[in-house]
Design a protein around this motif. Structure first.
Motif, PDB file in Angstrom:
ATOM      1  N   GLY A 112       0.828  -1.194   0.000  1.00 62.18           N
ATOM      2  CA  GLY A 112       0.000   0.000   0.000  1.00 62.18           C
ATOM      3  C   GLY A 112       0.863   1.245   0.000  1.00 62.18           C
ATOM      4  O   GLY A 112       1.951   1.267   0.576  1.00 62.18           O
ATOM      5  N   ILE A 113       0.393   2.285  -0.654  1.00 63.86           N
ATOM      6  CA  ILE A 113       1.047   3.590  -0.572  1.00 63.86           C
ATOM      7  C   ILE A 113       0.028   4.586  -0.029  1.00 63.86           C
ATOM      8  O   ILE A 113      -1.163   4.502  -0.312  1.00 63.86           O
ATOM      9  N   GLN A 114       0.520   5.508   0.776  1.00 63.96           N
ATOM     10  CA  GLN A 114      -0.330   6.470   1.444  1.00 63.96           C
ATOM     11  C   GLN A 114       0.441   7.776   1.616  1.00 63.96           C
ATOM     12  O   GLN A 114       1.662   7.805   1.449  1.00 63.96           O
ATOM     13  N   PRO A 115      -0.231   8.870   1.961  1.00 64.22           N
ATOM     14  CA  PRO A 115       0.457  10.162   2.045  1.00 64.22           C
ATOM     15  C   PRO A 115       1.670  10.174   2.963  1.00 64.22           C
ATOM     16  O   PRO A 115       2.686  10.811   2.653  1.00 64.22           O
ATOM     17  N   VAL A 220       4.105  16.648   4.750  1.00 65.27           N
ATOM     18  CA  VAL A 220       4.082  16.334   3.318  1.00 65.27           C
ATOM     19  C   VAL A 220       3.880  17.637   2.552  1.00 65.27           C
ATOM     20  O   VAL A 220       2.851  18.301   2.714  1.00 65.27           O
ATOM     21  N   ASN A 221       4.845  17.989   1.738  1.00 65.35           N
ATOM     22  CA  ASN A 221       4.809  19.263   1.027  1.00 65.35           C
ATOM     23  C   ASN A 221       4.164  19.141  -0.346  1.00 65.35           C
ATOM     24  O   ASN A 221       3.972  18.039  -0.867  1.00 65.35           O
ATOM     25  N   LYS A 222       3.877  20.291  -0.936  1.00 66.22           N
ATOM     26  CA  LYS A 222       3.294  20.311  -2.280  1.00 66.22           C
ATOM     27  C   LYS A 222       4.264  19.724  -3.301  1.00 66.22           C
ATOM     28  O   LYS A 222       3.850  19.097  -4.274  1.00 66.22           O
ATOM     29  N   LYS A 223       5.551  19.962  -3.101  1.00 64.54           N
ATOM     30  CA  LYS A 223       6.557  19.318  -3.945  1.00 64.54           C
ATOM     31  C   LYS A 223       6.910  17.979  -3.308  1.00 64.54           C
ATOM     32  O   LYS A 223       7.504  17.916  -2.238  1.00 64.54           O
ATOM     33  N   TYR A 261      -9.554  20.607   2.863  1.00 67.69           N
ATOM     34  CA  TYR A 261      -8.302  21.085   3.428  1.00 67.69           C
ATOM     35  C   TYR A 261      -7.190  21.200   2.382  1.00 67.69           C
ATOM     36  O   TYR A 261      -6.033  21.425   2.728  1.00 67.69           O
ATOM     37  N   GLU A 262      -7.560  21.013   1.115  1.00 67.88           N
ATOM     38  CA  GLU A 262      -6.648  21.180  -0.029  1.00 67.88           C
ATOM     39  C   GLU A 262      -5.479  20.198  -0.008  1.00 67.88           C
ATOM     40  O   GLU A 262      -4.403  20.488  -0.525  1.00 67.88           O
ATOM     41  N   TYR A 263      -5.706  19.038   0.594  1.00 65.03           N
ATOM     42  CA  TYR A 263      -4.683  17.991   0.531  1.00 65.03           C
ATOM     43  C   TYR A 263      -4.733  17.250  -0.798  1.00 65.03           C
ATOM     44  O   TYR A 263      -3.764  16.570  -1.170  1.00 65.03           O
ATOM     45  N   ASN A 264      -5.853  17.341  -1.501  1.00 68.51           N
ATOM     46  CA  ASN A 264      -5.965  16.632  -2.773  1.00 68.51           C
ATOM     47  C   ASN A 264      -4.934  17.112  -3.777  1.00 68.51           C
ATOM     48  O   ASN A 264      -4.439  16.335  -4.598  1.00 68.51           O
ATOM     49  N   PHE A 265      -4.589  18.401  -3.719  1.00 66.08           N
ATOM     50  CA  PHE A 265      -3.571  18.949  -4.615  1.00 66.08           C
ATOM     51  C   PHE A 265      -2.223  18.275  -4.358  1.00 66.08           C
ATOM     52  O   PHE A 265      -1.509  17.890  -5.292  1.00 66.08           O
ATOM     53  N   ILE A 266      -1.877  18.110  -3.076  1.00 68.21           N
ATOM     54  CA  ILE A 266      -0.610  17.452  -2.713  1.00 68.21           C
ATOM     55  C   ILE A 266      -0.621  15.997  -3.159  1.00 68.21           C
ATOM     56  O   ILE A 266       0.355  15.502  -3.745  1.00 68.21           O
ATOM     57  N   TRP A 267      -1.729  15.306  -2.905  1.00 65.91           N
ATOM     58  CA  TRP A 267      -1.816  13.888  -3.246  1.00 65.91           C
ATOM     59  C   TRP A 267      -1.736  13.667  -4.758  1.00 65.91           C
ATOM     60  O   TRP A 267      -1.074  12.750  -5.232  1.00 65.91           O
ATOM     61  N   ASN A 268      -2.385  14.519  -5.521  1.00 66.08           N
ATOM     62  CA  ASN A 268      -2.323  14.400  -6.976  1.00 66.08           C
ATOM     63  C   ASN A 268      -0.915  14.650  -7.498  1.00 66.08           C
ATOM     64  O   ASN A 268      -0.481  14.000  -8.460  1.00 66.08           O
ATOM     65  N   ASN A 283      -5.060   1.527  -8.405  1.00 62.10           N
ATOM     66  CA  ASN A 283      -5.698   2.630  -7.687  1.00 62.10           C
ATOM     67  C   ASN A 283      -7.192   2.361  -7.511  1.00 62.10           C
ATOM     68  O   ASN A 283      -7.979   2.490  -8.451  1.00 62.10           O
ATOM     69  N   TYR A 284      -7.575   2.014  -6.272  1.00 60.75           N
ATOM     70  CA  TYR A 284      -8.974   1.758  -5.940  1.00 60.75           C
ATOM     71  C   TYR A 284      -9.506   2.777  -4.928  1.00 60.75           C
ATOM     72  O   TYR A 284     -10.549   2.538  -4.309  1.00 60.75           O
ATOM     73  N   GLU A 285      -8.822   3.898  -4.775  1.00 56.95           N
ATOM     74  CA  GLU A 285      -9.217   4.860  -3.743  1.00 56.95           C
ATOM     75  C   GLU A 285     -10.643   5.367  -3.925  1.00 56.95           C
ATOM     76  O   GLU A 285     -11.339   5.627  -2.948  1.00 56.95           O
ATOM     77  N   LYS A 286     -11.051   5.556  -5.170  1.00 59.11           N
ATOM     78  CA  LYS A 286     -12.394   6.089  -5.433  1.00 59.11           C
ATOM     79  C   LYS A 286     -13.329   5.017  -5.990  1.00 59.11           C
ATOM     80  O   LYS A 286     -14.292   5.324  -6.696  1.00 59.11           O
ATOM     81  N   MET A 287     -13.049   3.778  -5.654  1.00 58.12           N
ATOM     82  CA  MET A 287     -13.904   2.685  -6.103  1.00 58.12           C
ATOM     83  C   MET A 287     -15.329   2.867  -5.588  1.00 58.12           C
ATOM     84  O   MET A 287     -15.544   3.254  -4.432  1.00 58.12           O
TER      85      MET A 287
END
Length: 322
Positions: A112-115, A220-223, A261-268, A283-287
């Motif tokens: 598994g991978i996670q933030p 976890v940063n944006k970069k 909380y605008e974490y989606n930008f970092i995750w993407n 990728n099954y995150e949005k299954m």
């Protein structure tokens, strides 16, 4: 009453300090392990070392509680073992794999991978337990990430757990209700008795209580910092192991929090960086889990036992495709 509580606190502190000082010099985590401290983790280590004895090669599942609760190794086949645990980040998995690399031959890994696999540092700017790292993996070797501060903290926790076991856990185990344990000899330790929840009815109150994004995205940063991922990925390449990186299902409310909380930008950004590497990501995150006639999650990110049985079937079929 206040004086009584204060006295108990002082007594507890003195006992813990004495135990710590007695064991500080030459402390060996493996000795604590043999005494059964942190028994769930140690039980899994024992099961793993028994499992590999008669195997020429085998397949491995690694990752945090997301994967621990989502994939049942026994249902994938008798050649699969799940070494997963709460807070187990990719650097923990790297240390585990590095420790055993000369002792075992692994064909395939699902991890598994996670933030919290991508913080700019596990050492700097820590706040409490964040960034998330599982200190039990100290038994596979100390280094700069397993800093002296964390080692001392882990020693105290080990003594505490050994001499003062959790009363609630003891009672639950006695009456046969313990949601977290190693249930099979193949390492499955998902919370099979944890009641699933109807998240639709709990979402508003849950938002007030916790922010999962803060826990998972701390440091976890944006970069993106791909350093720890690359350590693991390069090691598996050198060992000729086929790796499938998996993102387990998350509830719609988790994704709403990421947006809020605008974490989606970092995750993407992280996922985009991983796409540039020659790796396979499942990728099954949005299954869509609405088609299943049961409550999939026991919180907004962790699968219930029914969810694990359904998701394991999906993964098993996916493995057959390759």
């Amino acid at each position: 009453m206040k004086n009584f509580i204060k006295s108990i606190g002082i007594y507890y502190f003195i006992i813990m300090t004495i135990l710590f000082l007695i064991g500080y010099q030459g402390f060996d985590p493996s000795k604590i392990k043999k005494k059964g401290v942190n028994h769930i983790f140690n039980k899994k280590v024992d099961y793993f070392e028994t499992f590999i004895k008669d195997k020429d090669s085998f397949n491995l599942i690694l990752g945090s509680s997301f994967v621990e609760d989502s994939i049942i190794p026994d249902s994938l086949g008798n050649n699969w073992f799940s070494f997963t645990d709460g807070g187990q980040n990719i650097y923990n998995s790297y240390k585990f794999l590095e420790f055993y690399q000369d002792l075992v031959k692994i064909d395939t890994i699902i991890i598994g991978i996670q933030p919290f696999d991508f913080p700019y540092s596990y050492i700097k700017n820590r706040q409490g337990d964040f960034p998330i790292i599982n200190s039990d993996f100290n038994i596979f070797g100390y280094d700069s990430v397993n800093s002296k501060k964390n080692i001392i903290y882990n020693k105290i926790q080990n003594y505490k757990n050994h001499f003062f076991p959790n009363l609630t856990s003891m009672i639950l185990k006695k009456i046969g209700f313990l949601s977290h344990d190693v249930w099979t000899k193949q390492g499955f330790s998902g919370r099979i008795n944890h009641p699933p929840l109807n998240l639709d009815s709990l979402y508003n109150s849950q938002l007030k209580k916790s922010n999962r994004g803060f826990e998972y995205f701390y440091n976890v940063n944006k970069k993106p910092n791909i350093k720890y991922f690359d350590l693991f990925n390069e090691l598996t390449k050198n060992l000729n192991i086929k790796v499938r990186y998996v993102l387990t299902p998350k509830s719609k409310y988790y994704h709403l929090d990421l947006d809020k909380y605008e974490y989606n930008f970092i995750w993407n950004n992280i996922l985009d960086s991983l796409e540039t590497r020659n790796i396979q990501i499942l990728n099954y995150e949005k299954m869509n889990i609405d088609t299943f006639k049961f409550n999939w999650f026991w919180d907004d990110t962790h699968s219930s036992y029914n969810g694990a049985k359904a998701f394991t079937k999906i993964i098993k079929n996916r493995l057959k495709e390759n």
